[in-house]
Motif scaffolding. Structure first.
Motif, mmCIF file in Angstrom:
data_model
loop_
_atom_site.group_PDB
_atom_site.id
_atom_site.type_symbol
_atom_site.label_atom_id
_atom_site.label_comp_id
_atom_site.label_asym_id
_atom_site.label_seq_id
_atom_site.Cartn_x
_atom_site.Cartn_y
_atom_site.Cartn_z
ATOM 1 N N ALA A 176 -43.571 80.753 -3.221
ATOM 2 C CA ALA A 176 -43.639 82.009 -2.477
ATOM 3 C C ALA A 176 -45.053 82.565 -2.440
ATOM 4 O O ALA A 176 -45.343 83.457 -1.658
ATOM 5 C CB ALA A 176 -42.701 83.032 -3.101
ATOM 6 N N PRO A 199 -48.905 82.607 -1.499
ATOM 7 C CA PRO A 199 -49.695 81.947 -0.451
ATOM 8 C C PRO A 199 -50.661 80.944 -1.061
ATOM 9 O O PRO A 199 -51.292 81.215 -2.076
ATOM 10 C CB PRO A 199 -50.443 83.108 0.210
ATOM 11 N N GLN A 237 -53.343 79.224 3.231
ATOM 12 C CA GLN A 237 -52.658 80.386 3.832
ATOM 13 C C GLN A 237 -53.483 81.651 3.629
ATOM 14 O O GLN A 237 -53.547 82.510 4.512
ATOM 15 C CB GLN A 237 -51.268 80.547 3.207
ATOM 16 N N LEU A 266 -54.749 84.057 6.508
ATOM 17 C CA LEU A 266 -54.489 85.501 6.539
ATOM 18 C C LEU A 266 -55.791 86.273 6.713
ATOM 19 O O LEU A 266 -55.840 87.268 7.457
ATOM 20 C CB LEU A 266 -53.778 85.933 5.255
ATOM 21 N N ASN A 282 -51.416 93.121 3.797
ATOM 22 C CA ASN A 282 -50.227 92.447 3.275
ATOM 23 C C ASN A 282 -49.467 93.337 2.294
ATOM 24 O O ASN A 282 -48.235 93.297 2.232
ATOM 25 C CB ASN A 282 -50.623 91.136 2.593
ATOM 26 N N CYS A 285 -40.538 93.737 0.149
ATOM 27 C CA CYS A 285 -40.660 92.470 -0.573
ATOM 28 C C CYS A 285 -41.989 92.476 -1.316
ATOM 29 O O CYS A 285 -42.752 93.446 -1.249
ATOM 30 C CB CYS A 285 -40.566 91.290 0.399
ATOM 31 N N SER A 334 -47.068 88.764 -2.198
ATOM 32 C CA SER A 334 -47.228 87.332 -1.975
ATOM 33 C C SER A 334 -46.175 86.806 -1.019
ATOM 34 O O SER A 334 -46.448 85.964 -0.156
ATOM 35 C CB SER A 334 -47.167 86.591 -3.305
ATOM 36 N N ASN A 335 -44.983 87.331 -1.166
ATOM 37 C CA ASN A 335 -43.915 86.916 -0.259
ATOM 38 C C ASN A 335 -44.221 87.328 1.174
ATOM 39 O O ASN A 335 -43.995 86.558 2.123
ATOM 40 C CB ASN A 335 -42.596 87.529 -0.724
ATOM 41 N N GLY A 389 -47.171 87.731 2.452
ATOM 42 C CA GLY A 389 -48.227 86.869 2.957
ATOM 43 C C GLY A 389 -47.710 85.500 3.349
ATOM 44 O O GLY A 389 -48.061 84.955 4.410
ATOM 45 N N THR A 390 -46.853 84.946 2.510
ATOM 46 C CA THR A 390 -46.297 83.627 2.809
ATOM 47 C C THR A 390 -45.464 83.664 4.082
ATOM 48 O O THR A 390 -45.571 82.786 4.964
ATOM 49 C CB THR A 390 -45.440 83.162 1.623
ATOM 50 N N LEU A 417 -45.686 85.738 6.485
ATOM 51 C CA LEU A 417 -46.544 85.962 7.649
ATOM 52 C C LEU A 417 -47.225 84.660 8.085
ATOM 53 O O LEU A 417 -47.304 84.355 9.287
ATOM 54 C CB LEU A 417 -47.582 87.027 7.312
ATOM 55 N N CYS A 418 -47.693 83.894 7.099
ATOM 56 C CA CYS A 418 -48.339 82.619 7.441
ATOM 57 C C CYS A 418 -47.360 81.676 8.134
ATOM 58 O O CYS A 418 -47.705 81.014 9.134
ATOM 59 C CB CYS A 418 -48.884 81.964 6.178
ATOM 60 N N ARG A 419 -46.178 81.596 7.598
ATOM 61 C CA ARG A 419 -45.180 80.723 8.207
ATOM 62 C C ARG A 419 -44.845 81.177 9.623
ATOM 63 O O ARG A 419 -44.695 80.371 10.548
ATOM 64 C CB ARG A 419 -43.913 80.695 7.352
#
Lengths: 457, 175
Positions: A13, A15, A19, A23, B142, B151, B154-155, B157-158, B160-162
């Motif tokens: 989870a 980044p 990533q 961002l 983020n 949330c 980190s979640n 950010g992840t 968003l990247c996906r």
């Protein structure tokens, strides 16, 4: 899930470096996109030009903002969103200004606005939640006194049996049988069969007796209306100096006036301030409360206690034994009528003598029990108030002293603390239920919103 | 980048100066975000007005220590928009009603780009699409996104990247 799996999930989870770089690039593209939008120019070619074009394309792809709408909303913001008269708060009702700024109402849609249905439901839910919380609180608060030990003015309430409540329900606190039930009058003579069968009746409390619920007795219940309760009380009075004899006389007079008797009295007068009187009174149970009230009004009450004991079961048992003895006597008399030989007659006469003796004993026992229920004993102790400055607690010691002031303050604090505890006992569950309801409503609302997003796909 | 609005840290008074500043700086973005999410110009105006009004009513309980005013405002706008979606039970496509309210685009290349992006957005999962719209229009960090979405940072950010990766793929496929 094992700890290793959880760590792996957390790593997944998080980044990655790539990533994170993306961002950062996105944030930079958004910033450049703002500048480009402001200048009205297209993004320059470069490494992130594609991302910048994507940002611009997404940001430009939305319904245009009408200047009229922006102007009107700006006016409303500047005016502080004045509430429309006759309408609820726009926050709850949804769109208060749609007609004005060209929203859907202006375009012919007449359905309720967004949030309006939910707002109404929310009000209902809040109301229901508040009612439920209140009900829980009432139940909790109502349960506290019933389970807590009772306390009276004396501050030392003796333990009372569960049926003590009947003392208040039976107005006189006297014996009262259930309607229609067999009840033998203890005064009824144990005569022949006819008199035995007709001696049943009811011993009821005087209809005119007015009962004031004893301060120490729980609230009466209907089921306990036919209970026999024995009552006794004790009072400690503090009379002004030189007034002990007078208060004792007044106590005796009040007892006489209310139909009671003085079983014993002892009055000692001491000029030095040690006068004391002790009175043992016997008053009708129906007049117990009035007697206590009358005596309490004669002087300062330093302590008061009242005790009740349920004697319904012993009374019922005595009544049952008496009825059985009478039935046996009737049977013997019938046998006597059928006896043909002198020996039979003599034997039956002997048995009759035994039964008569038992009947007399049962009657006496029942009479004693009924008497205990019909009368109450009151012990009164009258003492002289201490002189000012002697450390006693009486009316004469009303002058201000630091020690007494501290005691009074502590007493007030103690009472406040007690009230606070009782209030918290009611408020804590209410707050708990309200908090749980708020949390649950928030969770449900959040899930519904997520569901709405998924459904809108 | 969007300038941060700084409401008073002391007990918030009735002074709505900072709110007016927030309104001026965020109106276009809130309207764009809501409009992109709902794809209905009338609803976008309604929900935008509702969001600002709710924010105004609640401005006294806004706590700057918990996040920026812009993130707080977009959280309110997001909730209002999702409530509207839920109320309307629009199981049909979000992108179906935009025809009458499309922004006027003269440039053919720009129009094609818009079509491509719109089709790409349509290919995304609803949560990803909403995340993209929220990020692109609100331009929150983020941490602020995480606050709005409920949330972890980190979640957020992840995710968003996906979502961004999926959007690029979808746009490539569409193009």
């Amino acid at each position: 899930m094992s700890p290793r799996d959880r760590r792996a999930a957390r790593r997944a989870a998080r980044p990655s470096d790539a990533q994170t770089r993306e961002l950062d690039a996105l944030d930079a593209a958004l910033a450049r996109g703002n500048a480009a939008l402001a200048r009205g120019e297209a993004p320059q070619a470069g490494a992130d030009a594609e991302l910048a074009r994507l940002v611009l394309a997404v940001r430009e792809d939305h319904p245009p903002l009408r200047p009229a709408f922006a102007d009107e909303l700006g006016i409303r913001v500047a005016a502080g969103f004045p509430r429309r008269s006759g309408r609820r708060a726009p926050d709850a009702s949804g769109l208060s200004g749609r007609a004005g700024h060209g929203g859907r109402l202006a375009r012919g849609r007449t359905t309720s606005g967004p949030g309006q249905g939910w707002g109404a439901r929310r009000q209902w839910l809040v109301g229901l939640g508040a009612a439920a919380s209140l009900a829980v609180g009432v139940v909790v608060v109502a349960g506290v006194p019933s389970s807590a030990p009772s306390s009276g003015s004396s501050g030392h309430a003796r333990s009372s049996p569960p049926a003590v409540g009947s003392a208040a329900n039976t107005p006189s606190g006297a014996l009262s049988s259930s309607p229609g039930g067999p009840a033998a009058s203890p005064e009824a003579p144990a005569g022949g069969p006819a008199s035995a069968s007709s001696s049943t009746g009811q011993v009821t409390a005087p209809a005119t007796a007015q009962s004031i619920a004893p301060p120490l007795a729980p609230a009466p219940t209907g089921a306990a209306a036919a209970r026999a309760v024995e009552s006794d009380a004790s009072l400690s009075l503090l009379a002004p100096r030189g007034q002990v004899q007078h208060v004792a006389d007044e106590t005796i007079a009040a007892t006489d006036r209310l139909g009671g008797v003085v079983e014993s009295s002892h009055v000692s007068v001491d000029d030095a301030g040690g006068s004391q009187a002790t009175l043992a009174l016997e008053v009708p149970s129906s007049a117990l409360d009035r007697t206590l009230a009358a005596i309490s009004s004669l002087a300062h009450v330093s302590s008061r206690s009242q005790d009740t004991q349920d004697i319904t079961d012993p009374t019922g048992a005595a009544r049952q034994r008496l009825a059985e003895s009478r039935d046996e006597r009737v049977a013997l008399l019938r046998q006597l009528g059928r006896a043909t030989t002198p020996n039979q007659v003599a034997a039956i006469h002997g048995q009759l003598g035994l039964v008569d003796g038992r009947i007399a004993k049962d009657q006496a026992s029942l009479k004693a029990l009924v008497g205990r229920a019909q009368s109450a004993s009151v012990n009164v102790t009258i003492a002289e108030t201490a002189r000012p400055g002697t450390g006693g607690s009486g009316q004469a010691g009303s002058s201000w002293r630091p020690g007494r002031a501290v005691d009074d303050a502590l007493g007030v604090l103690e009472a406040c603390f007690a009230v606070l505890v009782v209030a918290l006992a009611g408020l804590v569950p209410i707050a708990g239920v309200a908090g749980f309801g708020w949390w649950a409503a928030r969770l449900v609302r959040r899930r519904r919103r997520q569901g709405a997003l998924a459904n809108a796909a | 980048m969007i300038s941060a609005i700084s409401p008073p840290r002391a007990p918030v008074t009735a002074d709505a100066g900072w709110f007016e500043e927030l309104y001026r700086s965020s109106l276009a973005d809130v309207h764009a975000y809501v409009g992109s999410l709902l794809r209905d110009a009338a609803a976008a105006e309604d929900i935008t007005a509702v969001a600002f009004e709710r924010a105004y009513r609640r401005r006294v309980i806004f706590n700057p220590a918990r996040g920026s005013a812009r993130a707080w405002l977009f959280g309110i706008a997001r909730n209002a928009a999702l409530d509207e979606l839920r109320r309307r039970r629009r199981s049909a496509s979000l992108l179906g009603e935009i025809a009458a309210d499309e922004p006027a685009v003269d440039d053919e290349e720009q129009r094609m780009r818009h079509d491509t992006v719109r089709a790409g957005l349509e290919r995304l999962e609803p949560a990803q699409r909403e995340l993209i719209l929220l990020k692109f229009h609100a331009q929150l960090s983020n941490a602020e996104l995480a606050k709005v979405l409920g949330c972890s940072v980190s979640n957020a950010g992840t995710r968003l990247c996906r979502a961004l990766e999926r959007l690029r793929e979808a746009c490539d496929v569409t193009a």
